[in-house]
Structures are given as C-alpha cells and as structure tokens.
Design a protein around this motif. Sequence first.
Motif, PDB file in Angstrom:
ATOM      1  N   ASP A 381       0.878  -1.261   0.099  1.00 28.61           N
ATOM      2  CA  ASP A 381       0.042   0.010  -0.052  1.00 28.61           C
ATOM      3  C   ASP A 381       0.822   1.224   0.095  1.00 28.61           C
ATOM      4  OD1 ASP A 381      -1.945  -1.738   0.358  1.00 28.61           O
ATOM      5  OD2 ASP A 381      -2.829  -0.959   2.198  1.00 28.61           O
ATOM      6  N   ASN A 385       2.383   1.463  -3.656  1.00 25.30           N
ATOM      7  CA  ASN A 385       1.341   2.424  -4.161  1.00 25.30           C
ATOM      8  C   ASN A 385       1.759   3.848  -4.151  1.00 25.30           C
ATOM      9  OD1 ASN A 385      -0.995   3.507  -4.981  1.00 25.30           O
ATOM     10  ND2 ASN A 385      -2.158   2.062  -4.287  1.00 25.30           N
ATOM     11  N   ASN A 388       5.342   5.237  -4.236  1.00 23.70           N
ATOM     12  CA  ASN A 388       6.032   4.909  -5.249  1.00 23.70           C
ATOM     13  C   ASN A 388       5.810   5.944  -6.344  1.00 23.70           C
ATOM     14  OD1 ASN A 388       7.286   2.867  -7.235  1.00 23.70           O
ATOM     15  ND2 ASN A 388       5.117   2.587  -8.236  1.00 23.70           N
ATOM     16  N   LEU A 440      -6.493   4.581  -1.619  1.00 19.07           N
ATOM     17  CA  LEU A 440      -5.632   3.721  -2.419  1.00 19.07           C
ATOM     18  C   LEU A 440      -6.264   3.690  -3.915  1.00 19.07           C
ATOM     19  CD1 LEU A 440      -5.191   0.594   0.093  1.00 19.07           C
ATOM     20  CD2 LEU A 440      -3.456   2.301  -0.654  1.00 19.07           C
ATOM     21  N   GLY A 443      -4.565   6.233  -5.571  1.00 23.96           N
ATOM     22  CA  GLY A 443      -3.136   5.711  -5.827  1.00 23.96           C
ATOM     23  C   GLY A 443      -3.095   4.920  -7.005  1.00 23.96           C
ATOM     24  N   PHE A 444      -3.985   3.919  -7.201  1.00 24.57           N
ATOM     25  CA  PHE A 444      -3.896   3.047  -8.285  1.00 24.57           C
ATOM     26  C   PHE A 444      -4.078   3.854  -9.669  1.00 24.57           C
ATOM     27  CE2 PHE A 444      -5.675  -0.206  -5.126  1.00 24.57           C
ATOM     28  CZ  PHE A 444      -4.500  -0.645  -5.039  1.00 24.57           C
ATOM     29  N   ASN A 447      -0.829   5.708 -10.329  1.00 23.92           N
ATOM     30  CA  ASN A 447       0.323   4.932 -10.737  1.00 23.92           C
ATOM     31  C   ASN A 447       0.035   4.394 -12.400  1.00 23.92           C
ATOM     32  OD1 ASN A 447       2.403   4.092  -8.924  1.00 23.92           O
ATOM     33  ND2 ASN A 447       0.645   4.009  -7.518  1.00 23.92           N
ATOM     34  N   LYS A 448      -1.534   4.191 -12.638  1.00 21.73           N
ATOM     35  CA  LYS A 448      -1.709   3.694 -13.984  1.00 21.73           C
ATOM     36  C   LYS A 448      -1.360   5.135 -15.022  1.00 21.73           C
ATOM     37  CE  LYS A 448      -5.497   2.194 -16.930  1.00 21.73           C
ATOM     38  NZ  LYS A 448      -6.782   2.007 -16.993  1.00 21.73           N
TER      39      LYS A 448
END
Length: 734
Positions: A381, A385, A388, A440, A443-444, A447-448
């Motif tokens: 997490d 995530n 990062n 989160l 966050g996903f 990152n995508k």
Amino acid sequence: MNQRRILVTSALPYANGPIHLGHLVEYIQTDVWVRFQKLCGENCHYFCADDTHGTAIMIAAKKEGISEEEFIARTNQSHQESFSAFNIEFDHYGSTNSEETRHFCHEIWNSIRKVGLVQEKEIEQLYDTVAETFLADRFVRGTCPKCGRPNQYGDSCDCGAVYSPTDLIDPKSTLSGSTPELRKSLHLFVDLEQLHDFLETWVDSENVLQPEIANYLKGQFLSAPLWPWDISRPAPYFGFEIPDSPGNYWYVWFDAPIGYIGSTLQWAKNNGENIDFWWKNPETEIHHFIGKDITYFHTLFWPAMLKTAGFTLPKKVHIHGFLTVDGEKMSKSKGTFIQAETFAKYLNPSYLRYFFSSKMSSRVDDLDLNFEEMEAKINADLVGNIVNIASRTAKFAALTGLSEEYPEDGGLFRLAADASTEIAAAYEDCDFGKAIRLILECGFRANKYIEETAPWSLRKNWVNLDKNSEASPTEKDAAFRKLQDSVTVSLNLFRQIIIYLTPILPELTLKTETLLNTKISNWNDVQSPILGGNVNEYQHMMTRVPKEGIKAMIEETKAMNNSTETPNSAVSQNSSADSPSNIEPQTTENEKTNILTEAPEVSVPVSDDEWKDSGQPLLDEPMSDMITIDDFLKVDLRVGRIVEAEQVPEARKLLKLKISLGGNQTRQVFAGIKAAYPEPEKLVGRLVVFVANLKPRQMKFGLSEGMVVAAGPGGPEVFLMSPDSGAKPGQRLH
C-alpha cells in the motif's frame, strides 16, 4: 459553515506500567480522528492524563522504596515519550493527581450529595493484617466454595461460579500470603437507580453510542434496577480523601474520568481559556474514545455524574475492541506483549499507525495484528503504491519544476478531489479502513497514469532532443513540456493522496511538504493543484518493513518478560485505571498476582438460574440492531455434512472443507477454524449449520462458496454449531 467546537479524550492509561501495543489501538484511533478534525479547520482539542490513584500504585511505589508521587512522575514521563514516538499529539497531557482534578472531584461530589444520591453502608471485607490494607477481590485467593478448586480468585472460579471473597475456603492474601481477617468499614455509595430514567433516555439518544453498545446496556443493565455504586475506599489508599468522610478516599473510578476535566483546566489556564466554555456549554461536542472493557463506567456512571453536576454530556462515546496478535491474546511468553518503546526501537511507528487504521471501523470489533500481514500491507500500500508515485516522478520534477497551468489529465485530479466528501465521512465515522480503501483507489489511478505517460521515456526523449543540434527549439520545448506536464499531474495526484492520509501519517506529510515546497494545512487543499514551483531532490519517504526488525523486536520482548513470566500469561490492554475483573476478558493470572489493575466492586450480571451464565460474551460482542423477519429470511441456513476436511498449508487460520447439502449438492468452504480444529480429518462426517446463499468469494487459495456457523471469540476458542440428532443435510433452519 460554522466551526465546530470539539473536546476529545482517550481513556487515561494507568500509571503502573509502560504503554504497550494494546494501548496504542485507542490512542492512534483518537489521534487520527482529532488530526482529521483539525485538518478540516474545526476547533478541536485532545486531552488525556495518567490515571494515578489506587492501591496498585501505592503498593508498587512501596516495593520500589519511593513515594507514590515519584513513582507516577516517572511513569508520566515514560508514557509521554511513548506517545510522542508514535506521533500521538495531545493538546494537554496531565495527571489525575492534580489540584485541578481534586477541585472538580469536590464540585461533582457536592452536587451528588446535594441531591441525595449518596448512601452510607457498613460492609464487611477481608483485611490483610500484614500489608495493613483491605483486600480487593483480586488480591485474595482460596478454594472455590462451589467446586472445591484450589487457588481461585476472590470473585469467581474457573468452574464459572461467582461469589464473594468472604465465601472462599481458606482465603490467602496475594500481597503477603497471610490469612486475612474480616473487618467492617464504612463505604459510600451513589444510588444510580435514581437516575435510571435519565440513563435509559441518554443511552437511547441518537448516535451517542454504537447500536450494539446501546443494545448491550439496555439488555444487561437498564432492564433491571441499577446497583448502588461503591465510590469509596478506606485508608490506607493513595488518592483524594473525601472531605466530608474523613478516613475514606474516592475510589479510582470516581476521580479517573474527572481527570478529563482537570486536564482541560490545566490547558485552559495556560491558554487563557474559560473552562466552562468547554465543559458547561451545549455548543461543545464532547467525544470520548474508550475500549469496550470500560463501557460500564463511561456510559452509566460518568453521564450520571455529569448530569447531576451540570456538566455537558458526551455527544458520542466511541468504543473499540481489543487487540489480538495472530488471533490470540497478547502473550508475554510468545513475545507478543510488545511495549511501544520496543516497537519504535526496531520498526517505524508509522507502520503501526497505518496498519491499525486500515483495520479500524465504526463497529466494536477486535483488531488482529499479524506481522506478516502488516509487512505485506505496508510494502504494497505505502511503498509499492503511494510513495511509489513520488519516487518515480519527483527526480524528474526536480529538473523541470511544475507547470504554470494544470495540464489535461483525463479528469484524474477532479476524480480524486470529488472523493473528498466520502473519505471525510469515513474519517468522521471512525471507519478508517474504508477511508484507506478509497485513498488507495486514487493511488492506483495515479500509478496507472505514470505507466501510461512514462516520464522516464519522456525525459530520455527530451535529453536526446536537447543534445540534437538539428532539433528545433520548438521540438525541444515541446519535449520538455510533455515531461513537465506528466510530473505535474503525477505529483499533484500524490499530494492529494498525502492530504487524505495526513491524519494517519503525519510524518509522511512533513516529508511531502519538504519535497514539494508547500504546506498542507487544510482538508480542502485537495481541490486546488500546486503549480509553477520548484521540487526538491527526492529523499526516501518510506522503506519496506524489515523482517529482521520484526524478529528482533519479538525476541527482545520475550527476553524482557522472561523473568516475570507465569503460566498462561496473557496481558490486558486496559487504557484506563481498572476494569472490573469479571468483565475484563483479558485480565489474567499474571496481572492479578502482580497487581496490575484494581477492580471495582461491580460485576457483569449473572443469570439467576442454576447455570450462572456470565454476561461476558455479550460484553465482548454486543447484540446488533433489531431486524425484521423478512431480513432474517434472506439468510438461507441449511444443515450440511462435512465430507472432506484438510489443511491449507500456506494459510495460518484456514481449513478447506467440502460440505454436502444432500444429493449431489456440495460446496467448497475455507473456514478460519484451524486453531480450534488442528486435526481436520476428525471433522469428516459431522453435521454443521451452513450459510448456503452467501455470495461466493474468490480467495488466494480458491473459491469459498459459503460459510459454516460457529461461536466463540476466535483462535482456539471456536465452536462449530451442530444440529440435534435426526437433522438431515439440506434441511433449512427456521
């Protein structure tokens, strides 16, 4: 919108030992909630203090050859250092052994006296002539008068019998080993029954208590006349002497919650505030955070005291469950009774703040700490995530700075900003686990976006063009702008996430402020991007959880506790002075013989029939809200037969079961009953109660197609429900 005025407390930790992880469940929960309120701009203040009175303090100080005042001063410093290590930030942290607390004890006592709530009664108690003190239940051991078991406590036996210490056969004092004698002493009681109607109304008030707690109180206490509350202890006793009853002292559970007001007054004096503005003003919201083991005191005694003395009643009492480790009570022998200081020595305290928060909800659920799960969650997490996002982009932003105008991002910034309302509602409800799940998701998406825009490739292209003498200034500028826009979007999405996580991870927020050269000061900062500024060189924000740190922490804890270990040692996590021993599921032999708590003279109701069933299970897991028959009929309960049962080697808690519902109908189930049934083959052929219409759930080990019904608190104490003989697989339960 008007600014809310909020006064928040956590239960006072008892001053006879260090802060451990069980305590930190509550203080982290409270600190997160308070930080959220402050981030939203509310006038919110957080007060706490050490709970310092009682026989346990007196005896512990005597053993060390120092005064009680020296003993509690040393503990106070230790407690505050532990809280500071975990970024728990009080507006004031005091002590119940203060003149401010004494002042309010007098004020509240005079009010109780004035309205005729005080009763005086001479009672007979066991007295230790060697230690020269009256003995509370837990300081007496003897033979059970019901079953004859030796070495039982003064209030209850392992056989389930409940009795008075005077009923014990051959009683012995745990303080001196001598045989105590019966002596009479005057005790003062508060007649709570006179406030029965008020308490019933207050408990039923909307949102004051979680529904399961309100149901528990109404079913276990308010359904019958309330017992008088013994609020005095005879000398010798470390505490405040009752002014109109010389030789008697207010019992620790009388002055402990008054310590909330005393601590507030100390803060008010230092900050030019009016105490009545905070404790005698209906505009002030008072929120108490406590563990379920002290529900009785904060939801019956305390509101009764406040009401009688004209103080503001709590707007909400937030009640949480216990901490378990690997599904079991904290244990000294297993090295899971971990002090806060020891955790902070080997691991980043932010790990625990995040992990605990991720498991917290608005219900009174126990929280299980599993270090493998914590490691996986932190690494995935936070490191994998959230952090990062910055680690992949900040080094490029340090070269380019941020764009002057916010770039096109496909609606990502607005999507994250729009999540603000739902995340805020989750924080307000103490459903931090839900808040984290929503965060989160942001966050996903971020990152995508980074994967799609690939700033590392954009940088390479820009550098190559910059070196290429044939490339035009326009081409070079366009390549630079693409990189700058990519990192501007990425870091603004990162900043939104950090704002949302600020109540949980204040240390990460400080690092983000340094990286981005901007302060995070308000929840609504998520609505506006930062533009045009410089970005500092990236510094590591969070490292992966070190396995060796976990191992070293557990080994040191085992070594620390080795010299004081007793059989079956597990540890209570009282966040306040003392809980009644017979409503405290985690009070154990080690604690009682070492005088870690001092139980009040109250108990959970026990049934009047011959079975003497305790009310403890209902306290551990209070009843839920009422449902209709239609709600019940939605759950399809069937008789099933276990036809296959096997271990799941890579799972700590699960067994794999195959359930027959008759004919050719079978279902696969993964059930968390491994500790209770270590030999699964012995379950084959057994009839069970099966939830047949539960939506299948894909787990790491396979598809689970239902649930077997069981009772018990968990771990080895799980008991499968079986129908009576004659029931057949496939039959529905009605």
